[in-house]
Design a protein around this motif. Sequence first.
Motif, PDB file in Angstrom:
ATOM      1  N   VAL A 174      73.384  49.208  24.523  1.00 52.73           N
ATOM      2  CA  VAL A 174      72.689  48.965  23.253  1.00 52.73           C
ATOM      3  C   VAL A 174      73.507  47.971  22.445  1.00 52.73           C
ATOM      4  N   GLY A 175      72.878  46.881  22.044  1.00 54.15           N
ATOM      5  CA  GLY A 175      73.504  45.914  21.150  1.00 54.15           C
ATOM      6  C   GLY A 175      72.939  46.081  19.752  1.00 54.15           C
ATOM      7  N   CYS A 176      73.804  46.222  18.765  1.00 54.44           N
ATOM      8  CA  CYS A 176      73.365  46.405  17.381  1.00 54.44           C
ATOM      9  C   CYS A 176      73.855  45.242  16.529  1.00 54.44           C
ATOM     10  N   ALA A 177      72.911  44.487  15.990  1.00 57.10           N
ATOM     11  CA  ALA A 177      73.217  43.383  15.087  1.00 57.10           C
ATOM     12  C   ALA A 177      73.068  43.867  13.646  1.00 57.10           C
TER      13      ALA A 177
ATOM     14  N   ASN B 199      68.147  45.985  25.182  1.00 57.26           N
ATOM     15  CA  ASN B 199      68.108  47.009  24.133  1.00 57.26           C
ATOM     16  C   ASN B 199      68.908  46.542  22.919  1.00 57.26           C
ATOM     17  N   VAL B 200      68.265  45.762  22.071  1.00 53.39           N
ATOM     18  CA  VAL B 200      68.904  45.222  20.876  1.00 53.39           C
ATOM     19  C   VAL B 200      68.193  45.747  19.641  1.00 53.39           C
ATOM     20  N   VAL B 201      68.988  46.233  18.683  1.00 59.21           N
ATOM     21  CA  VAL B 201      68.436  46.686  17.409  1.00 59.21           C
ATOM     22  C   VAL B 201      69.127  45.916  16.285  1.00 59.21           C
ATOM     23  N   HIS B 202      68.461  45.852  15.140  1.00 60.78           N
ATOM     24  CA  HIS B 202      69.001  45.099  14.005  1.00 60.78           C
ATOM     25  C   HIS B 202      68.961  45.973  12.751  1.00 60.78           C
ATOM     26  N   LEU B 203      70.096  46.026  12.054  1.00 61.30           N
ATOM     27  CA  LEU B 203      70.189  46.706  10.773  1.00 61.30           C
ATOM     28  C   LEU B 203      70.258  45.653   9.675  1.00 61.30           C
ATOM     29  N   ALA B 204      69.500  45.852   8.602  1.00 57.22           N
ATOM     30  CA  ALA B 204      69.473  44.864   7.529  1.00 57.22           C
ATOM     31  C   ALA B 204      70.825  44.772   6.829  1.00 57.22           C
ATOM     32  N   THR B 205      71.497  45.927   6.667  1.00 63.51           N
ATOM     33  CA  THR B 205      72.762  45.964   5.934  1.00 63.51           C
ATOM     34  C   THR B 205      73.725  46.931   6.618  1.00 63.51           C
ATOM     35  N   ALA B 206      74.984  46.873   6.182  1.00 57.47           N
ATOM     36  CA  ALA B 206      76.009  47.783   6.709  1.00 57.47           C
ATOM     37  C   ALA B 206      76.416  48.791   5.640  1.00 57.47           C
ATOM     38  N   ASP B 207      75.448  49.265   4.843  1.00 51.70           N
ATOM     39  CA  ASP B 207      75.766  50.257   3.824  1.00 51.70           C
ATOM     40  C   ASP B 207      75.841  51.638   4.464  1.00 51.70           C
ATOM     41  N   THR B 208      76.357  52.598   3.714  1.00 51.36           N
ATOM     42  CA  THR B 208      76.604  53.932   4.246  1.00 51.36           C
ATOM     43  C   THR B 208      75.338  54.593   4.771  1.00 51.36           C
ATOM     44  N   SER B 209      74.251  54.526   4.018  1.00 50.59           N
ATOM     45  CA  SER B 209      73.016  55.196   4.419  1.00 50.59           C
ATOM     46  C   SER B 209      72.467  54.620   5.716  1.00 50.59           C
TER      47      SER B 209
ATOM     48  N   TRP C 183      71.031  58.140  15.267  1.00 51.39           N
ATOM     49  CA  TRP C 183      70.199  57.710  16.397  1.00 51.39           C
ATOM     50  C   TRP C 183      71.046  57.553  17.664  1.00 51.39           C
ATOM     51  N   VAL C 184      72.255  57.003  17.519  1.00 49.42           N
ATOM     52  CA  VAL C 184      73.171  56.878  18.657  1.00 49.42           C
ATOM     53  C   VAL C 184      73.503  58.264  19.211  1.00 49.42           C
ATOM     54  N   SER C 185      73.795  59.198  18.311  1.00 49.97           N
ATOM     55  CA  SER C 185      74.089  60.570  18.733  1.00 49.97           C
ATOM     56  C   SER C 185      72.911  61.162  19.506  1.00 49.97           C
ATOM     57  N   ASP C 186      71.697  60.952  19.012  1.00 45.59           N
ATOM     58  CA  ASP C 186      70.503  61.451  19.704  1.00 45.59           C
ATOM     59  C   ASP C 186      70.382  60.806  21.085  1.00 45.59           C
ATOM     60  N   THR C 187      70.682  59.505  21.170  1.00 46.69           N
ATOM     61  CA  THR C 187      70.617  58.793  22.445  1.00 46.69           C
ATOM     62  C   THR C 187      71.611  59.372  23.445  1.00 46.69           C
ATOM     63  N   ILE C 188      72.844  59.608  22.975  1.00 50.02           N
ATOM     64  CA  ILE C 188      73.874  60.166  23.854  1.00 50.02           C
ATOM     65  C   ILE C 188      73.487  61.556  24.327  1.00 50.02           C
ATOM     66  N   GLU C 189      73.006  62.391  23.416  1.00 48.74           N
ATOM     67  CA  GLU C 189      72.624  63.754  23.791  1.00 48.74           C
ATOM     68  C   GLU C 189      71.449  63.738  24.764  1.00 48.74           C
ATOM     69  N   HIS C 190      70.507  62.838  24.539  1.00 51.51           N
ATOM     70  CA  HIS C 190      69.366  62.713  25.452  1.00 51.51           C
ATOM     71  C   HIS C 190      69.856  62.250  26.825  1.00 51.51           C
ATOM     72  N   GLY C 191      70.747  61.266  26.844  1.00 53.66           N
ATOM     73  CA  GLY C 191      71.296  60.786  28.099  1.00 53.66           C
ATOM     74  C   GLY C 191      72.079  61.855  28.828  1.00 53.66           C
ATOM     75  N   ASN C 192      72.812  62.634  28.077  1.00 54.81           N
ATOM     76  CA  ASN C 192      73.625  63.702  28.665  1.00 54.81           C
ATOM     77  C   ASN C 192      72.747  64.747  29.359  1.00 54.81           C
ATOM     78  N   LYS C 193      71.606  65.043  28.750  1.00 58.45           N
ATOM     79  CA  LYS C 193      70.724  66.070  29.313  1.00 58.45           C
ATOM     80  C   LYS C 193      69.862  65.532  30.457  1.00 58.45           C
ATOM     81  N   SER C 194      69.648  64.204  30.497  1.00 59.12           N
ATOM     82  CA  SER C 194      68.771  63.639  31.536  1.00 59.12           C
ATOM     83  C   SER C 194      69.529  63.161  32.758  1.00 59.12           C
TER      84      SER C 194
ATOM     85  N   VAL D 210      65.651  48.493  13.336  1.00 62.73           N
ATOM     86  CA  VAL D 210      64.554  47.680  13.823  1.00 62.73           C
ATOM     87  C   VAL D 210      64.874  47.205  15.241  1.00 62.73           C
ATOM     88  N   GLN D 211      64.018  47.569  16.209  1.00 62.12           N
ATOM     89  CA  GLN D 211      64.229  47.102  17.571  1.00 62.12           C
ATOM     90  C   GLN D 211      63.792  45.648  17.688  1.00 62.12           C
TER      91      GLN D 211
END
Length: 210
Positions: free
Chosen positions: A142-145, A161-171, A179-190, A207-208
């Motif tokens: 996953v590449g995150c811009a 698999n590239v996603v884009h974040l508008a800003t690097a603020d805390t929220s 989302w990364v955590s969900d991806t890892i947990e999903h990968g771990n179970k599959s 944004v993908q």
Amino acid sequence: MRRLPVYFLLDTSGSMNGEPIQALNNALSGMINSLRSDAQASETLWISIITFNSTVTELVPLTELPAFQLPEITDPIGATFTGKALELLHSKASTDIKKGNANQKGDWKPLLFLITDGKPSDTMLYSEMIPKIKALNFGVIVGCAVGQLADDSKLKELTDNVVHLATADTSTLKQFFKWVSDTIEHGNKSMGTTDTVALPPPPQEVVQVI
């Protein structure tokens, strides 16, 4: 128990100074805490963090989740040597990842998350490393811009698999790392039922890039 290695490559160049680097620290901490609440992840997950600016640092070598200690990332400075980061990743992953043989099964396919708010300063090395990284056969990359200066097209050379974040603020970073955590947990179970990891639907802050 077979391991699931997960590698993070984090841009800590000068443009991450101020709120972005603090937000990154907070979001990473939240992700680690979330993963620790998953019993299966605690048994199988191994994490490594590599930071890159004008220099590249293996901030945390591949470490099992229960023993993982997240140091604070400080003093972002300099250029964005993404190519050198991929070079170090290739060196580490080539020796870290256990191959299977007739007597035992190897690690599950590793996962890679690369987060950057710029574009590679070492474009030639970056291009040279891409086929070498792909040859390591990651379960997902996953590449995150982040922000307006990040180059989606360069990340697209590395992964679809590239996603884009508008800003690097805390929220925003908090939602991304959830989302990364969900991806890892999903990968771990599959693992064991599929060769690749399907990404869960991203939150509205993520944004993908098609």
